[in-house]
Design a protein around this motif. Structure first.
Motif, PDB file in Angstrom:
ATOM      1  N   ARG A 206       0.835  -1.211   0.000  1.00  0.00           N
ATOM      2  CA  ARG A 206       0.000   0.000   0.000  1.00  0.00           C
ATOM      3  C   ARG A 206       0.867   1.256   0.000  1.00  0.00           C
ATOM      4  O   ARG A 206       0.609   2.219  -0.746  1.00  0.00           O
ATOM      5  CB  ARG A 206      -0.919   0.008   1.232  1.00  0.00           C
TER       6      ARG A 206
ATOM      7  N   ILE B 211       2.407   1.984  -3.404  1.00  0.00           N
ATOM      8  CA  ILE B 211       1.522   2.649  -4.365  1.00  0.00           C
ATOM      9  C   ILE B 211       1.715   4.152  -4.300  1.00  0.00           C
ATOM     10  O   ILE B 211       1.816   4.838  -5.328  1.00  0.00           O
ATOM     11  CB  ILE B 211       0.049   2.265  -4.099  1.00  0.00           C
ATOM     12  N   ASP B 212       1.766   4.711  -3.074  1.00  0.00           N
ATOM     13  CA  ASP B 212       1.982   6.152  -2.934  1.00  0.00           C
ATOM     14  C   ASP B 212       3.331   6.557  -3.521  1.00  0.00           C
ATOM     15  O   ASP B 212       3.447   7.591  -4.189  1.00  0.00           O
ATOM     16  CB  ASP B 212       1.924   6.542  -1.454  1.00  0.00           C
TER      17      ASP B 212
ATOM     18  N   GLU C 100       5.040   4.997  -5.918  1.00  0.00           N
ATOM     19  CA  GLU C 100       5.011   4.893  -7.378  1.00  0.00           C
ATOM     20  C   GLU C 100       4.162   6.005  -7.995  1.00  0.00           C
ATOM     21  O   GLU C 100       4.483   6.525  -9.070  1.00  0.00           O
ATOM     22  CB  GLU C 100       4.488   3.530  -7.814  1.00  0.00           C
ATOM     23  N   LEU C 101       3.073   6.382  -7.342  1.00  0.00           N
ATOM     24  CA  LEU C 101       2.228   7.461  -7.844  1.00  0.00           C
ATOM     25  C   LEU C 101       3.001   8.776  -7.873  1.00  0.00           C
ATOM     26  O   LEU C 101       2.904   9.546  -8.850  1.00  0.00           O
ATOM     27  CB  LEU C 101       0.981   7.606  -6.968  1.00  0.00           C
TER      28      LEU C 101
ATOM     29  N   LEU D 246       3.421   1.475 -11.194  1.00  0.00           N
ATOM     30  CA  LEU D 246       2.251   1.740 -10.356  1.00  0.00           C
ATOM     31  C   LEU D 246       1.239   0.597 -10.457  1.00  0.00           C
ATOM     32  O   LEU D 246       0.702   0.129  -9.437  1.00  0.00           O
ATOM     33  CB  LEU D 246       1.601   3.061 -10.780  1.00  0.00           C
ATOM     34  N   LEU D 247       0.971   0.126 -11.667  1.00  0.00           N
ATOM     35  CA  LEU D 247       0.038  -0.984 -11.852  1.00  0.00           C
ATOM     36  C   LEU D 247       0.554  -2.253 -11.180  1.00  0.00           C
ATOM     37  O   LEU D 247      -0.223  -3.022 -10.599  1.00  0.00           O
ATOM     38  CB  LEU D 247      -0.194  -1.232 -13.343  1.00  0.00           C
TER      39      LEU D 247
ATOM     40  N   VAL E 133      -0.136  -1.873  -7.513  1.00  0.00           N
ATOM     41  CA  VAL E 133      -1.562  -2.071  -7.208  1.00  0.00           C
ATOM     42  C   VAL E 133      -1.906  -3.560  -7.237  1.00  0.00           C
ATOM     43  O   VAL E 133      -2.650  -4.060  -6.381  1.00  0.00           O
ATOM     44  CB  VAL E 133      -2.437  -1.293  -8.214  1.00  0.00           C
ATOM     45  N   THR E 134      -1.351  -4.277  -8.204  1.00  0.00           N
ATOM     46  CA  THR E 134      -1.574  -5.723  -8.280  1.00  0.00           C
ATOM     47  C   THR E 134      -1.042  -6.418  -7.038  1.00  0.00           C
ATOM     48  O   THR E 134      -1.674  -7.336  -6.497  1.00  0.00           O
ATOM     49  CB  THR E 134      -0.899  -6.297  -9.539  1.00  0.00           C
TER      50      THR E 134
ATOM     51  N   TRP F  74      -0.687  -5.108  -4.040  1.00  0.00           N
ATOM     52  CA  TRP F  74      -1.580  -4.785  -2.920  1.00  0.00           C
ATOM     53  C   TRP F  74      -2.831  -5.651  -2.977  1.00  0.00           C
ATOM     54  O   TRP F  74      -3.282  -6.189  -1.960  1.00  0.00           O
ATOM     55  CB  TRP F  74      -1.933  -3.296  -2.951  1.00  0.00           C
ATOM     56  N   ALA F  75      -3.404  -5.789  -4.184  1.00  0.00           N
ATOM     57  CA  ALA F  75      -4.589  -6.627  -4.350  1.00  0.00           C
ATOM     58  C   ALA F  75      -4.301  -8.058  -3.904  1.00  0.00           C
ATOM     59  O   ALA F  75      -5.117  -8.697  -3.222  1.00  0.00           O
ATOM     60  CB  ALA F  75      -5.048  -6.607  -5.810  1.00  0.00           C
TER      61      ALA F  75
ATOM     62  N   ALA G 177      -6.567  -9.505  -9.076  1.00  0.00           N
ATOM     63  CA  ALA G 177      -6.528  -8.228  -9.786  1.00  0.00           C
ATOM     64  C   ALA G 177      -7.146  -8.327 -11.175  1.00  0.00           C
ATOM     65  O   ALA G 177      -7.862  -7.416 -11.614  1.00  0.00           O
ATOM     66  CB  ALA G 177      -5.088  -7.730  -9.884  1.00  0.00           C
TER      67      ALA G 177
END
Length: 246
Positions: free
Chosen positions: A161, A164-165, A167-168, A186-187, A190-191, A193-194, A201
């Motif tokens: 999590r 993600i911040d 990478e964003l 970033l993707l 997110v994957t 984290w999922a 995902a």
């Protein structure tokens, strides 16, 4: 009936009297069709259309026969070898069912069996064998799971999590030439984290696509022919109305 299909494919590939298009095909040339047919099978299942599923499974089976025929012509293997190989694999991976002295399901390690198979193929790297042709989200998840098996993983969901911040922020700071790579990172985050949240995902994005399509079609239905000429604010209002009506 499978023999009939095999004979049809052999005739289509006949060097003298076969179909010109079929004769020209190679593994690489028909691989995209194989992937497409697999997705069409999945689509028929998602729609609950069993009649269509029957047809799509036939199309997918044709791809297996097609690849096998090309391989047979090259002296590599035939369809019978493909069938024998998957039969052997299924029996090997289910020793509690097929072994002479059946063990309890809990007494064997599914992942270890697959690891032994990779070792037998001289596949030694943790990430070896993850197919390049998989959908990107699905492949990312598989790569992450493989890395996790050898201890390269966050201990909990807080790590991915936070990533993600990170990478964003890198996307927002990137030069135009770097944006694609940073979006990819970033993707991937997110994957990850999922995965830690127990979410598939690929399935999640597929569901989001379906939801977007349903809502967008609802907007078009409400506005009719005037939809294209509406302002963005009017379209947003329509979106909210469709969303509330669900």
């Amino acid at each position: 009936m499978i023999d009939r299909l095999v004979s049809i494919m052999a005739r289509l590939r006949d060097p003298e009297h076969g179909c010109e298009w079929d004769r020209e095909q190679t593994f690489a040339m028909i691989a995209p069709y194989t992937i497409e047919e697999a997705y069409e099978v999945a689509d028929a299942i998602a729609r609950g259309d069993l009649s269509d599923l029957k047809d799509e499974l036939g199309d997918l089976l044709l791809q297996v026969v097609f690849h096998s025929r090309i391989a047979e012509e090259a002296g590599a293997f035939a369809l019978s070898d493909v069938v024998a190989a998957i039969c052997d694999k299924m029996e090997r991976r289910h020793p509690h069912i097929f072994a002479s002295s059946a063990a309890a399901p809990s007494s064997f390690d599914w992942e270890q069996i697959k690891a032994d198979e990779r070792e037998a193929k001289a596949v030694t790297g943790a990430l070896d064998g993850v197919a390049i042709g998989l959908p990107a989200l699905l492949r990312a998840e598989k790569l992450q799971k493989r890395a996790a098996r050898v201890g390269f993983d966050w201990p909990d969901a807080a790590g991915p999590r936070a990533k993600i911040d990170e990478e964003l922020a890198e996307v927002e700071a990137a030069d135009p030439s770097e944006v694609e790579g940073e979006i990819g990172d970033l993707l991937f985050a997110v994957t990850n984290w999922a995965r830690h949240l127990g979410v598939d995902a690929e399935a999640a994005l597929r569901s989001a696509n379906t939801k977007f399509e349903r809502r967008f079609r609802g907007m078009e239905a409400r506005a009719g022919a005037e939809f294209g000429s509406l302002s963005l604010d009017d379209k947003e209002a329509l979106w909210d109305a469709v969303k509330r009506a669900e």
